[in-house]
Scaffold this motif. Structure first.
Motif, PDB file in Angstrom:
ATOM      1  N   GLU A 192      73.221  99.204  19.220  1.00  0.00           N
ATOM      2  CA  GLU A 192      72.065 100.086  19.395  1.00  0.00           C
ATOM      3  C   GLU A 192      70.941  99.789  18.409  1.00  0.00           C
ATOM      4  N   LEU A 193      71.228  98.979  17.374  1.00  0.00           N
ATOM      5  CA  LEU A 193      70.170  98.592  16.445  1.00  0.00           C
ATOM      6  C   LEU A 193      69.370  97.391  16.950  1.00  0.00           C
ATOM      7  N   ASN A 194      69.849  96.730  17.992  1.00  0.00           N
ATOM      8  CA  ASN A 194      69.130  95.622  18.629  1.00  0.00           C
ATOM      9  C   ASN A 194      68.779  94.511  17.640  1.00  0.00           C
ATOM     10  N   LEU A 195      69.756  94.136  16.824  1.00  0.00           N
ATOM     11  CA  LEU A 195      69.566  93.069  15.846  1.00  0.00           C
ATOM     12  C   LEU A 195      70.280  91.804  16.322  1.00  0.00           C
ATOM     13  N   GLN A 196      69.592  90.700  16.262  1.00  0.00           N
ATOM     14  CA  GLN A 196      70.157  89.442  16.762  1.00  0.00           C
ATOM     15  C   GLN A 196      70.929  88.728  15.646  1.00  0.00           C
ATOM     16  N   LEU A 197      72.108  89.213  15.373  1.00  0.00           N
ATOM     17  CA  LEU A 197      72.974  88.606  14.362  1.00  0.00           C
ATOM     18  C   LEU A 197      74.343  88.360  14.981  1.00  0.00           C
ATOM     19  N   ASN A 198      74.843  87.161  14.829  1.00  0.00           N
ATOM     20  CA  ASN A 198      76.142  86.812  15.390  1.00  0.00           C
ATOM     21  C   ASN A 198      77.269  87.267  14.482  1.00  0.00           C
ATOM     22  N   PRO A 199      78.469  87.462  15.031  1.00  0.00           N
ATOM     23  CA  PRO A 199      79.611  87.810  14.179  1.00  0.00           C
ATOM     24  C   PRO A 199      79.974  86.654  13.252  1.00  0.00           C
ATOM     25  N   TYR A 200      80.588  86.989  12.126  1.00  0.00           N
ATOM     26  CA  TYR A 200      81.082  85.963  11.212  1.00  0.00           C
ATOM     27  C   TYR A 200      82.300  85.248  11.803  1.00  0.00           C
ATOM     28  N   GLY A 201      83.100  85.989  12.527  1.00  0.00           N
ATOM     29  CA  GLY A 201      84.330  85.444  13.074  1.00  0.00           C
ATOM     30  C   GLY A 201      85.154  86.555  13.689  1.00  0.00           C
ATOM     31  N   ALA A 202      86.386  86.241  14.051  1.00  0.00           N
ATOM     32  CA  ALA A 202      87.231  87.215  14.733  1.00  0.00           C
ATOM     33  C   ALA A 202      88.697  86.938  14.438  1.00  0.00           C
ATOM     34  N   ILE A 203      89.518  87.947  14.690  1.00  0.00           N
ATOM     35  CA  ILE A 203      90.978  87.811  14.616  1.00  0.00           C
ATOM     36  C   ILE A 203      91.540  88.053  16.008  1.00  0.00           C
ATOM     37  N   GLU A 204      92.407  87.152  16.433  1.00  0.00           N
ATOM     38  CA  GLU A 204      93.041  87.281  17.742  1.00  0.00           C
ATOM     39  C   GLU A 204      94.172  88.308  17.660  1.00  0.00           C
ATOM     40  N   PRO A 205      94.236  89.254  18.599  1.00  0.00           N
ATOM     41  CA  PRO A 205      95.304  90.258  18.545  1.00  0.00           C
ATOM     42  C   PRO A 205      96.641  89.688  19.014  1.00  0.00           C
ATOM     43  N   LYS A 206      97.683  89.957  18.241  1.00  0.00           N
ATOM     44  CA  LYS A 206      99.050  89.610  18.624  1.00  0.00           C
ATOM     45  C   LYS A 206      99.982  90.713  18.144  1.00  0.00           C
ATOM     46  N   PRO A 207     101.004  91.064  18.904  1.00  0.00           N
ATOM     47  CA  PRO A 207     101.930  92.104  18.458  1.00  0.00           C
ATOM     48  C   PRO A 207     102.536  91.758  17.105  1.00  0.00           C
ATOM     49  N   GLY A 208     102.483  92.727  16.181  1.00  0.00           N
ATOM     50  CA  GLY A 208     103.018  92.516  14.846  1.00  0.00           C
ATOM     51  C   GLY A 208     102.027  91.927  13.868  1.00  0.00           C
ATOM     52  N   ARG A 209     100.821  91.621  14.304  1.00  0.00           N
ATOM     53  CA  ARG A 209      99.808  91.038  13.412  1.00  0.00           C
ATOM     54  C   ARG A 209      98.995  92.152  12.754  1.00  0.00           C
ATOM     55  N   LEU A 210      98.846  92.050  11.440  1.00  0.00           N
ATOM     56  CA  LEU A 210      98.058  93.013  10.665  1.00  0.00           C
ATOM     57  C   LEU A 210      96.806  92.339  10.147  1.00  0.00           C
ATOM     58  N   ALA A 211      95.651  92.896  10.482  1.00  0.00           N
ATOM     59  CA  ALA A 211      94.372  92.428   9.946  1.00  0.00           C
ATOM     60  C   ALA A 211      93.969  93.343   8.797  1.00  0.00           C
ATOM     61  N   LEU A 212      93.544  92.749   7.681  1.00  0.00           N
ATOM     62  CA  LEU A 212      93.049  93.497   6.526  1.00  0.00           C
ATOM     63  C   LEU A 212      91.674  92.957   6.153  1.00  0.00           C
ATOM     64  N   PHE A 213      90.769  93.861   5.773  1.00  0.00           N
ATOM     65  CA  PHE A 213      89.384  93.456   5.525  1.00  0.00           C
ATOM     66  C   PHE A 213      88.681  94.537   4.714  1.00  0.00           C
ATOM     67  N   PRO A 214      87.531  94.212   4.108  1.00  0.00           N
ATOM     68  CA  PRO A 214      86.792  95.214   3.330  1.00  0.00           C
ATOM     69  C   PRO A 214      86.313  96.360   4.217  1.00  0.00           C
ATOM     70  N   SER A 215      86.441  97.570   3.727  1.00  0.00           N
ATOM     71  CA  SER A 215      86.063  98.748   4.523  1.00  0.00           C
ATOM     72  C   SER A 215      84.573  98.799   4.812  1.00  0.00           C
ATOM     73  N   THR A 216      83.759  98.143   3.990  1.00  0.00           N
ATOM     74  CA  THR A 216      82.309  98.178   4.183  1.00  0.00           C
ATOM     75  C   THR A 216      81.822  97.113   5.162  1.00  0.00           C
ATOM     76  N   MET A 217      82.726  96.311   5.726  1.00  0.00           N
ATOM     77  CA  MET A 217      82.316  95.250   6.649  1.00  0.00           C
ATOM     78  C   MET A 217      82.259  95.773   8.077  1.00  0.00           C
ATOM     79  N   TRP A 218      81.198  95.430   8.793  1.00  0.00           N
ATOM     80  CA  TRP A 218      81.082  95.795  10.196  1.00  0.00           C
ATOM     81  C   TRP A 218      82.222  95.156  10.989  1.00  0.00           C
ATOM     82  N   HIS A 219      82.845  95.945  11.849  1.00  0.00           N
ATOM     83  CA  HIS A 219      83.906  95.418  12.695  1.00  0.00           C
ATOM     84  C   HIS A 219      83.988  96.224  13.982  1.00  0.00           C
ATOM     85  N   GLY A 220      84.457  95.588  15.021  1.00  0.00           N
ATOM     86  CA  GLY A 220      84.623  96.236  16.318  1.00  0.00           C
ATOM     87  C   GLY A 220      85.399  95.297  17.226  1.00  0.00           C
TER      88      GLY A 220
END
Length: 459
Positions: free
Chosen positions: A407-435
């Motif tokens: 909704e901010l209409n900013l043209q910025l690409n993601p840094y990267g992504a994590i592929e979902p797999k059962p049993g996989r835990l992703a950890l990251f800084p709480s202040t980082m944008w994620h979705g």
């Protein structure tokens, strides 16, 4: 038998370090020794609720011992809903609001309960209360906020218009109108929208300002609003927006702040397939709501209430142990301490869960881009993930990092992504944008949590 007050103190101490089993044992003994002690009764209700046990009747007993505390009726109503007795919880809140129409927390609780139950007229208690207490401006503004969080812009405008017609314009209603004008798109690109309240100092207003300035291309103004909170606890709400401003301005400080995917890690935990199936079955029983809360990032799914990882259920406890081990490894692997950095400044000792929950997404479901400003480290543990065609073509279902809210209409690409797999835990800084990216079909269910360091310096 031990002194009940000593047992009570032991229970509270155990609860503070999130040892709910030890807390429950101590508070049960205290309640047996002092069944009419109001503090003990409330402690028993709260600890039982957090441990995942039935607590509605315990809150009822605590309310009997402290009838002047209306907040205990709200807690009891929440517990009733969690036990599948939502109609009783709603009735309890309705009764409390009939006696106390200005009880704002009661209205918010009832509205949330109705919204997550799928009731589209979830905020109707406010209307009846305002009719009985028309000069209660705070009540009217609480009604506005509930509607605004649901993005019901026309209804929210009508509430403010009626408030100002009856009671005149006040600072809170003016700020509400500016918020709607910016977030609804009505005046999203008006560069002077917030100029008339430049003299008002308020954290919530500054968040609205920053979002408006970013959306309208006033990047330096957005940056400067963020920077005036440096060194203050509220800065945790602004780091993520400052990262966007720095990226748009080409400021290399964003490399210091985000470092791309450097602080994003995944751990494949040692769950067996049968353990994951058992964990999934346990979690499904906890997903009793029909819709998510309006203020959450969940789209097309549900989120559990209560602190999930504090439950004394052995299946949950087993998952918690694996999670804690992974978090310890993550913390041990962080770069060297940096006292100015929101992730790296924190002490590296013990940690606590600041919140924990499960999300169950339906076909097409996803998480909107968001952050967790009250956390230090955030997460997603995948319990069930659609496979093959049910998941859809890559990057369907992936957890992406760094993209701004659309909704901010900013043209910025993601840094990267994590592929979902059962049993996989992703950890990251709480202040980082994620979705997450929507998936095609099936069920995607996770455990998520925030952790904070136990030391009080965290800010």
């Amino acid at each position: 038998m031990s002194d009940p007050q000593d047992l009570f103190r032991r229970a509270i101490a155990a609860r503070e370090v999130q040892d709910l089993g030890g807390a429950l044992n101590a508070i049960l003994m205290a309640a047996k020794a002092a069944p009419n002690d109001p503090n003990v009764a409330l402690g028993l209700a709260q600890i039982s609720f957090e441990a995942g046990l039935d607590a509605a009747d315990l809150y009822g007993r605590a309310a009997q011992l402290q009838p002047q505390r209306i907040d205990l009726q709200r807690s009891r109503a929440t517990a009733l809903a969690a036990e599948g007795r939502q109609s009783e919880g709603e009735a309890l809140l309705e009764d409390g609001l009939f006696k106390n129409p200005g009880w704002i927390d009661g209205h918010r609780c009832l509205s949330g309960m109705r919204a997550t139950g799928g009731d589209t007229n979830f905020a109707r208690s406010f209307s009846a209360a305002v009719a009985r207490d028309p000069e209660n401006f705070s009540l009217r503004m609480a009604w506005f906020h509930v509607l605004a969080m649901a993005k019901l812009w026309d209804e929210a405008r009508a509430v403010i218009a009626d408030a100002e017609q009856c009671l005149g314009e006040r600072q809170a209603s003016l700020l509400g109108k500016l918020f709607i004008a910016s977030e609804s798109g009505e005046a999203a690109h008006d560069p002077a929208l917030f100029d008339a309240v430049e003299h008002v100092s308020d954290v919530g207003l500054d968040i609205a300002r920053v979002r408006h300035f970013l959306r309208g291309g006033q990047i330096e103004r957005a940056r400067d609003v963020c920077l005036r909170h440096l060194g203050k606890p509220a800065m945790r709400a602004f780091w993520s927006y400052l990262s966007l401003a720095w990226r748009l301005l080409g400021d290399r400080q964003v490399e210091w702040l985000n470092a791309g995917m450097r602080d994003v890690r995944s751990f494949d935990l040692d769950f067996t397939p049968s353990e994951l199936r058992e964990l999934a079955t346990t979690l499904r029983r906890l997903h009793t709501m029909q819709q998510p809360w309006h203020e959450q990032s969940v789209r097309g799914g549900t989120q559990t209430e209560r602190p999930l990882l504090l439950r004394i259920d052995p299946v949950i406890a087993g998952a918690r142990q694996r999670i804690e081990n992974a978090v310890q490894h993550y913390i041990a692997g962080l770069p060297q301490n940096d006292p100015a950095h929101p992730l790296l400044a924190a002490p590296r000792g013990r940690f606590l869960f600041a919140g924990s929950w499960s999300v169950r997404l339906r076909p097409g479901g996803f998480h909107a881009m968001h952050t967790h400003p009250m956390g230090w480290i955030s997460s997603a543990l995948y319990v069930t993930v659609p496979e093959g065609a049910d998941l859809g073509p890559e990057p369907a279902g992936h957890l992406q990092f760094g993209s701004p809210p659309p909704e901010l209409n900013l043209q910025l690409n993601p840094y990267g992504a994590i592929e979902p797999k059962p049993g996989r835990l992703a950890l990251f800084p709480s202040t980082m944008w994620h979705g997450t990216v929507p998936f095609a079909d099936g069920e995607r269910m996770t455990i998520a949590f925030d952790v904070i360091p136990t030391a009080p310096q965290f800010s």
